[in-house]
Design a protein around this motif. Structure first.
Motif, mmCIF file in Angstrom:
data_model
loop_
_atom_site.group_PDB
_atom_site.id
_atom_site.type_symbol
_atom_site.label_atom_id
_atom_site.label_comp_id
_atom_site.label_asym_id
_atom_site.label_seq_id
_atom_site.Cartn_x
_atom_site.Cartn_y
_atom_site.Cartn_z
ATOM 1 N N HIS A 1 0.949 -1.106 0.038
ATOM 2 C CA HIS A 1 -0.088 -0.009 -0.099
ATOM 3 C C HIS A 1 1.005 1.139 -0.088
ATOM 4 C CE1 HIS A 1 0.940 -0.814 4.157
ATOM 5 N NE2 HIS A 1 0.763 0.240 4.609
ATOM 6 N N THR A 2 0.216 2.386 -0.136
ATOM 7 C CA THR A 2 1.019 3.836 -0.121
ATOM 8 C C THR A 2 0.211 4.612 0.735
ATOM 9 O OG1 THR A 2 -0.210 4.871 -1.910
ATOM 10 C CG2 THR A 2 1.850 3.268 -2.542
ATOM 11 N N HIS A 3 0.931 5.564 1.327
ATOM 12 C CA HIS A 3 0.168 6.988 2.045
ATOM 13 C C HIS A 3 0.490 8.015 1.019
ATOM 14 C CE1 HIS A 3 -0.647 4.074 5.257
ATOM 15 N NE2 HIS A 3 0.718 3.776 5.319
ATOM 16 N N PRO A 4 0.021 8.591 0.237
ATOM 17 C CA PRO A 4 0.016 9.713 -0.556
ATOM 18 C C PRO A 4 0.299 10.905 0.059
ATOM 19 C CG PRO A 4 -2.332 9.039 -0.848
ATOM 20 C CD PRO A 4 -1.774 8.224 0.130
ATOM 21 N N ARG A 5 0.089 11.309 1.436
ATOM 22 C CA ARG A 5 0.019 12.541 1.691
ATOM 23 C C ARG A 5 1.186 12.451 3.005
ATOM 24 N NH1 ARG A 5 -5.352 11.894 0.693
ATOM 25 N NH2 ARG A 5 -6.058 11.216 2.784
ATOM 26 N N GLY A 6 1.789 11.611 3.309
ATOM 27 C CA GLY A 6 2.767 11.494 4.166
ATOM 28 C C GLY A 6 3.614 10.448 4.398
ATOM 29 N N ALA A 7 5.019 10.767 4.770
ATOM 30 C CA ALA A 7 5.902 9.379 5.199
ATOM 31 C C ALA A 7 5.410 8.995 6.621
ATOM 32 C CB ALA A 7 7.410 10.101 5.348
ATOM 33 N N GLU A 8 5.871 7.734 6.626
ATOM 34 C CA GLU A 8 5.564 6.534 7.668
ATOM 35 C C GLU A 8 6.850 6.384 8.363
ATOM 36 O OE1 GLU A 8 3.412 2.433 8.806
ATOM 37 O OE2 GLU A 8 3.480 3.167 6.834
ATOM 38 N N ILE A 9 6.967 6.349 9.899
ATOM 39 C CA ILE A 9 7.791 5.894 10.402
ATOM 40 C C ILE A 9 7.288 4.850 11.593
ATOM 41 C CG2 ILE A 9 7.809 7.760 12.355
ATOM 42 C CD1 ILE A 9 10.943 7.420 12.550
ATOM 43 N N LEU A 10 7.783 3.530 11.801
ATOM 44 C CA LEU A 10 7.087 2.402 12.154
ATOM 45 C C LEU A 10 8.094 1.976 13.466
ATOM 46 C CD1 LEU A 10 5.069 -0.554 10.986
ATOM 47 C CD2 LEU A 10 7.308 -0.810 12.334
ATOM 48 N N ALA B 1 2.543 -9.601 16.616
ATOM 49 C CA ALA B 1 3.406 -8.520 16.709
ATOM 50 C C ALA B 1 2.760 -7.370 16.699
ATOM 51 C CB ALA B 1 4.159 -8.533 15.139
ATOM 52 N N VAL B 2 3.058 -6.327 17.387
ATOM 53 C CA VAL B 2 2.496 -5.047 17.592
ATOM 54 C C VAL B 2 3.357 -3.838 17.257
ATOM 55 C CG1 VAL B 2 1.257 -3.567 19.415
ATOM 56 C CG2 VAL B 2 1.090 -6.095 19.521
ATOM 57 N N ALA B 3 2.819 -3.014 16.364
ATOM 58 C CA ALA B 3 3.527 -1.721 16.002
ATOM 59 C C ALA B 3 2.888 -0.471 16.047
ATOM 60 C CB ALA B 3 4.270 -2.075 14.458
ATOM 61 N N LEU B 4 3.697 0.554 16.094
ATOM 62 C CA LEU B 4 2.912 1.902 16.039
ATOM 63 C C LEU B 4 3.462 2.774 14.983
ATOM 64 C CD1 LEU B 4 0.830 3.761 17.908
ATOM 65 C CD2 LEU B 4 3.112 4.636 19.099
ATOM 66 N N SER B 5 2.758 3.262 14.204
ATOM 67 C CA SER B 5 3.188 3.899 12.994
ATOM 68 C C SER B 5 2.958 5.533 13.364
ATOM 69 C CB SER B 5 2.704 3.508 11.781
ATOM 70 O OG SER B 5 3.164 2.122 11.368
ATOM 71 N N ALA B 6 3.831 6.371 12.956
ATOM 72 C CA ALA B 6 3.547 7.794 12.967
ATOM 73 C C ALA B 6 3.626 8.395 11.685
ATOM 74 C CB ALA B 6 4.391 8.509 13.897
ATOM 75 N N PHE B 7 2.853 9.185 11.292
ATOM 76 C CA PHE B 7 2.846 9.775 10.014
ATOM 77 C C PHE B 7 3.164 11.249 9.895
ATOM 78 C CE2 PHE B 7 0.119 6.134 10.082
ATOM 79 C CZ PHE B 7 0.583 5.237 9.023
ATOM 80 N N ALA B 8 3.556 11.742 8.664
ATOM 81 C CA ALA B 8 4.190 13.120 8.636
ATOM 82 C C ALA B 8 2.915 13.866 8.004
ATOM 83 C CB ALA B 8 5.275 13.383 7.797
ATOM 84 N N PRO C 1 9.581 6.041 3.027
ATOM 85 C CA PRO C 1 9.228 7.244 2.208
ATOM 86 C C PRO C 1 7.719 7.600 1.808
ATOM 87 C CG PRO C 1 11.162 6.204 1.648
ATOM 88 C CD PRO C 1 10.269 5.219 2.144
ATOM 89 N N LYS C 2 7.234 8.731 1.720
ATOM 90 C CA LYS C 2 6.019 9.398 1.441
ATOM 91 C C LYS C 2 5.608 8.800 -0.023
ATOM 92 C CE LYS C 2 3.834 13.563 0.030
ATOM 93 N NZ LYS C 2 3.711 14.977 0.136
ATOM 94 N N GLY C 3 4.403 8.128 -0.278
ATOM 95 C CA GLY C 3 3.990 7.705 -1.603
ATOM 96 C C GLY C 3 4.534 6.448 -2.131
ATOM 97 N N MET C 4 5.670 5.862 -1.382
ATOM 98 C CA MET C 4 6.328 4.703 -2.124
ATOM 99 C C MET C 4 5.795 3.247 -1.404
ATOM 100 S SD MET C 4 8.735 5.711 -3.934
ATOM 101 C CE MET C 4 7.623 6.916 -4.255
#
Length: 205
Positions: free
Chosen positions: A98-107, A155-162, A139-142
């Motif tokens: 999948h992609t996030h078109p409006r922000g980078a993600e840090i997991l 597994a449990v993860a927390l993702s933050a988005f720009a 990276p954003k959009g990738m």
């Protein structure tokens, strides 16, 4: 002539910056919803309690739980340029490309282990196996994915988005579950129309 070029360059720069911006810039300390009296705001306005019970059951069978904290359910994020998501992966679960078109993600890995990967615009894959405490950036959009290949542990993860609303585009669903003509997709993926119809049925099922 030189003055015209300077004006044109300045206008072009303003246009590029405006188009590239994921979130509007604030002109005050924070954004107050219409009709709300700022003098009555307190710490509760900046607090979100929706994650206290963990991640809610996902509409996708791939994940045990997914809870997004975006401007749509937490108005204090408006104009802040950030949001987050709590992800819970049962054994063998995959968060499909999948992609996030409006922000980078840090997991950030809270517990367990995940195999993650992201591609660049040339199709090169960058992947790694994350353990508790590890961090990975998408990276954003990738296009990217996460997978729990452990056969027994979740597994449990927390993702933050720009972005206060980064958006999610699921590639299989967007492509095979869309109204893009069969002929176009069959030619793009070099597969038969019958195979494509099977993919569409699986994606929509």
């Amino acid at each position: 002539m030189a003055k015209s070029l300077v004006i044109f360059a300045a206008l072009a720069l303003i246009f590029i910056v405006k188009v590239d911006a994921a979130d509007p810039e604030l002109v005050s300390d924070f954004s107050i919803p219409d009709g709300v009296d700022q003098s009555k705001l307190d710490g509760a306005f900046f607090t979100y309690t929706g994650l206290r019970g963990g991640a809610a059951a996902s509409s996708s069978s791939a994940l045990a739980g997914r809870m997004a904290v975006t401007v749509s359910n937490f108005p204090a994020l408006n104009g802040m340029g950030v949001s987050l998501e709590l992800l819970e992966f049962p054994a063998g679960a995959v968060n499909v490309p999948h992609t996030h078109p409006r922000g980078a993600e840090i997991l950030f890995m809270v517990d367990g282990s995940l195999t993650v990967g992201s591609t660049d615009s040339d199709g090169k894959l960058y992947k790694n196996v994350l353990q508790k405490g590890d961090v990975f950036v998408f990276p954003k959009g990738m296009p990217h994915y996460q997978a729990n290949f452990d056969k027994t542990n979740k597994a449990v993860a927390l993702s933050a988005f720009a972005s206060s609303n980064a958006g999610t585009v699921s590639l299989p669903k967007t492509l095979f579950g869309s109204n893009i003509p069969v002929e176009v997709l069959a030619k793009a993926f070099k597969i038969s129309a019958d195979t494509l119809q099977l993919l569409k049925a699986i994606t929509q099922g």
